[in-house]
Design an enzyme around this catalytic site. Structure first.
Site, PDB file in Angstrom:
ATOM      1  N   ASN A 156       0.837  -1.206   0.000  1.00 24.54           N
ATOM      2  CA  ASN A 156       0.000   0.000   0.000  1.00 24.54           C
ATOM      3  C   ASN A 156       0.866   1.249   0.000  1.00 24.54           C
ATOM      4  OD1 ASN A 156      -2.900   0.911   0.296  1.00 24.54           O
ATOM      5  ND2 ASN A 156      -1.909   2.121   1.890  1.00 24.54           N
ATOM      6  N   GLU A 157       0.657   2.081  -1.005  1.00 27.44           N
ATOM      7  CA  GLU A 157       1.326   3.388  -1.067  1.00 27.44           C
ATOM      8  C   GLU A 157       2.791   3.323  -0.628  1.00 27.44           C
ATOM      9  OE1 GLU A 157      -1.143   6.271   0.970  1.00 27.44           O
ATOM     10  OE2 GLU A 157      -2.458   6.430  -0.776  1.00 27.44           O
ATOM     11  N   GLU A 308      -8.530   4.612  -4.792  1.00 26.46           N
ATOM     12  CA  GLU A 308      -9.062   5.226  -3.575  1.00 26.46           C
ATOM     13  C   GLU A 308      -9.505   6.647  -3.882  1.00 26.46           C
ATOM     14  OE1 GLU A 308      -6.547   5.335  -0.147  1.00 26.46           O
ATOM     15  OE2 GLU A 308      -5.761   3.337  -0.508  1.00 26.46           O
TER      16      GLU A 308
HETATM   17  C1  GLA Z   1      -4.307   6.478   1.826  1.00 20.98           C
HETATM   18  C2  GLA Z   1      -4.194   5.036   2.266  1.00 20.98           C
HETATM   19  C3  GLA Z   1      -5.439   4.515   2.912  1.00 20.98           C
HETATM   20  C4  GLA Z   1      -6.053   5.545   3.830  1.00 20.98           C
HETATM   21  C5  GLA Z   1      -6.323   6.804   3.044  1.00 20.98           C
HETATM   22  C6  GLA Z   1      -6.993   7.885   3.854  1.00 20.98           C
HETATM   23  O1  GLA Z   1      -4.682   6.644   0.536  1.00 20.98           O
HETATM   24  O2  GLA Z   1      -3.816   4.181   1.227  1.00 20.98           O
HETATM   25  O3  GLA Z   1      -5.110   3.353   3.639  1.00 20.98           O
HETATM   26  O4  GLA Z   1      -5.173   5.804   4.872  1.00 20.98           O
HETATM   27  O5  GLA Z   1      -5.103   7.315   2.601  1.00 20.98           O
HETATM   28  O6  GLA Z   1      -7.276   9.009   3.071  1.00 20.98           O
END
Ligand code: GLA
Ligand code: ZN
Length: 686
Positions: A156-157, A308
């Site tokens: 993730n990110e 997202e």
């Molecule tokens: C990021 C993360 C998510 C969440 C969002 C909140 O995009 O990937 O897990 O924390 O931010 O805006």
């Protein structure tokens, strides 16, 4: 033009859904029952699952518990939903950090972090890699054959640096691979500066601001670290599953060169949270999002996934402003109009605790479908069904804007020419993009090394660094009939961040633009320069325009002068030029102008060089197009302050409500529409 294949094989519809974290609710089966009912009501069909579920999947080292996930996957399949199953490396269980401290990152001062937060593991720790490999492998083995599995959401990110000895060693090895010998490294990185000639690779520290070539390599290495780690994760999954893989990008995030990450992804996925909450100018927040969407559509030359976005407010911005009516639909359709085949949210249900308990979600703590936010989401779901035929279509712009992480990094790691807050390469490019956005001219966003042959016009503002082949790429483009726009702070350095000799812009761009840059004047915030257009200039520009921050003194060497500076000792000198080169034209803008001027300038350029505008609309009203299989779909949005009207000769019908595209269209504030056009071949000329 045929349509692109669906993101998920066999799912020929728009994906709609979001992050789903049932691992936070395992002791509340009635909540999970409710979720499945609400998913259907919200017209959601795709979910990212297990992103932060490691401590539930492996509560103790080596003891795995997947029963809960089996049940969720089965229910997803029964409901006809698809799952982007995550590898959980983004956040680790406490036992892992406690037993193996080396998995925790070390900061630039050599301090190892405590166990906290997420997305903060060492990129090189063999233990971490081993643990990640094991859980990824097990997940893939268990779910590869599951009917709900659609793709792998890798971690993730990804982001951030680790300065532990392992990571530093890897950096030095990277340098050795790249430069071969220390001699070569010392020469190319200009290490005689401040007595830095290195006698051994081990002497090289990544965090030494005076060595800006080394600092640039550390940025490149950061991308390399992420790619290497991601490849490691993918390899583990690939032992059992051939499903597509992706990871969520973060727009223009300055820290990873996403063009390299894109090469590892089967489809591009992005997390996008427009700055509505503190926007005074909604069009600026909207155009920024549109540019990021265009980047992602261009990256893999196919539709992407908005992985997202938030259905309502954000808890990490300064203000907790609600999305005004219509804005949610407009935001998600903006992504679709610019090439998304999926719109998804963070997250489906609000958790009750933890730092994101106040973050917007599809389902509120209240728990029912009876909220405005839920209805907004369900409306988007319904619209996505209605516009289903748009899926797989593309946009084929005549214009490209160059966005190059490497070049921005080179400028940002260099000391000067002014403070970082003034440099603003990203913001500058956004402002140029905004002009196209307002003019309703579709745009691709490309790297400086990209093939430019499909475009009529390329904007390359602040292209500070010219990597090998870039100058030649631009020359070839213009010689072949292209129109190029660049200007101040472009063509200063080579790939090693060394300034070109023989006058700027370097590497032959001086001939291309027909000018020589002599000096750069950095203006203080309360200071303005101005330029006045010359009489009878070939673009028919008029008036005087402000210049902020940067004004280069340039001398024409064959270029036509379109505008001259007004003030100070260089009054009367060239400020805007155009050079005929081969079959094309190269424009050079020596000073940083405001949006007003860019709007006029690009409007005139479009007219002169035959670039199509989809529509002429009032400020803040935007149009874009997707096309495929002989059909064209016009998307329009109103991000202005009130209701707006525009005129068009295009004919079509709304796929959303059946309304006709008439001569006179009125859009309420935050209104949005999707029309299938009827008069195929005649897009409006400006
Ligand atoms: C990021 C993360 C998510 C969440 C969002 C909140 O995009 O990937 O897990 O924390 O931010 O805006
Ligand atoms: Zn490390």
């Amino acid at each position: 033009m045929t349509k692109h294949a669906p993101i998920i094989a066999g799912c020929d519809y728009f994906l709609h859904g979001g992050d789903y974290n049932p691992d936070q609710w395992l002791d509340r089966p009635e909540i999970i029952d409710a979720d499945f009912r609400l998913m259907r009501l919200a017209r959601c069909n795709t979910f990212s699952v297990g992103i932060f579920a490691w401590s539930v999947c492996e509560p103790e080292e080596g003891r795995f518990e997947f029963g809960w996930l089996d049940r969720i996957m089965d229910r997803m399949a029964e409901a006809g939903n698809k799952v982007f199953l995550a590898t959980p490396s983004g956040a680790r269980p406490p036992w892992l950090s406690a037993k193996y401290p080396e998995v925790r990152r070390v900061d630039r001062h050599g301090i190892r972090d405590t166990y906290r937060e997420r997305q903060n593991h060492c990129w090189r720790s063999p233990v971490y890699r081993e643990k990640v490999r094991e859980i990824n492998r097990r997940l893939a083995e268990r779910y590869a054959g599951h009917p709900a599995l659609a793709a792998w959401h890798i971690s993730n990110e990804y982001n951030g640096d680790c300065y532990c000895e392992l990571c530093k060693k890897a950096f030095r090895e990277y340098l050795e691979r790249k430069f071969g010998t220390l001699e070569n490294f010392n020469r190319r990185c200009w290490t005689s500066f401040w007595s830095h000639r290195y006698g051994d690779w081990s002497e090289i520290e990544p965090d030494d601001p005076c060595m800006d070539a080394v600092a640039l390599e550390w940025r490149r290495f950061a991308t390399e670290q992420v790619c290497d780690f991601m490849r490691w994760e993918i390899d583990a999954v690939r032992q059992h599953s051939q499903h597509p893989v992706t990871t969520n990008m973060m727009g223009f995030f300055q820290g990873i060169n996403y063009y390299r990450i894109a090469e590892l992804c089967d489809f591009i996925a992005d997390d996008r949270y427009p700055g509505w909450c503190d926007a005074r100018d909604f069009a600026s927040a909207a155009s920024e999002s549109a540019m990021i969407h265009d980047l992602h559509r261009t990256m893999a030359k196919k539709p992407f996934v908005l992985l997202e976005s938030t259905p309502s407010n954000l808890n990490w911005k300064p203000f907790y402003r609600l999305k005004r009516p219509g804005l949610h639909r407009a935001e998600e359709l903006l992504a679709v109009g610019h090439g998304a085949d999926a719109v998804m949210y963070f997250q489906f249900r609000k958790g009750r605790g933890g730092s994101e308990k106040l973050h917007g979600a599809v389902v509120d703590h209240e728990g029912s479908e009876n909220t405005r936010v839920f209805r907004d989401v369900a409306e988007v779901g319904e619209i996505l069904e209605k516009i289903g035929e748009v899926r797989g279509t593309m946009t084929h712009p005549e214009v490209a804007v160059i966005y190059d992480w490497d070049s921005h990094d080179a400028l940002l790691v260099s000391q000067g020419p002014s403070a970082t807050e003034v440099k603003k390469p990203c913001e500058t490019i956004l402002q140029h993009y905004r002009a196209f956005w307002e003019l309703n001219i579709p745009v691709d966003v490309v790297e400086s090394t990209a093939d430019l042959s499909a475009y009529k016009l390329v904007a390359a503002p602040m292209l500070y660094m010219l990597k090998p082949g870039v100058a030649e790429n631009l020359r070839k483009f213009v010689a072949g009939g292209g129109v190029l726009i660049s200007g101040y702070l472009s063509g200063y350095v080579n790939e090693d961040n060394l300034v070109f000799e023989g006058g700027l812009p370097g590497d032959g761009l001086r001939e291309l633009f027909g000018i020589r840059q002599e000096e750069l004047d950095g203006l203080t915030p309360d200071d303005r320069q101005f330029f006045r257009v010359t009489a009878a200039n070939s673009l028919n520009l008029t008036g005087s325009h402000a210049v902020r921050d940067y004004a280069e003194r340039i001398h024409p060497e064959g270029a036509e002068v379109l505008a001259e500076y007004v003030r100070d000792f260089y009054a009367g000198e060239a400020a805007l030029t155009v050079n005929a080169y081969g079959q094309g034209f190269a424009y050079y803008q020596a000073g940083r102008s405001d949006l007003d001027f860019l709007l006029t300038f690009y409007g005139k350029l479009a007219k002169r060089h035959g670039i199509r505008r989809l529509l002429t609309t009032p400020a803040g009203v935007h149009a874009t197009v997707r096309e495929g299989e002989g059909k064209r779909y016009l998307f329009v949005y109103n991000f202005a302050r009130g209701s707006e009207m525009f005129h068009t000769a295009l004919r079509g019908r709304s796929l959303i409500d059946g309304s006709e595209l008439t001569k006179e269209v009125v859009l309420p504030r935050f209104g949005s529409q999707v029309y299938r056009l009827e008069d195929e071949d005649v897009p409006e000329r400006n």
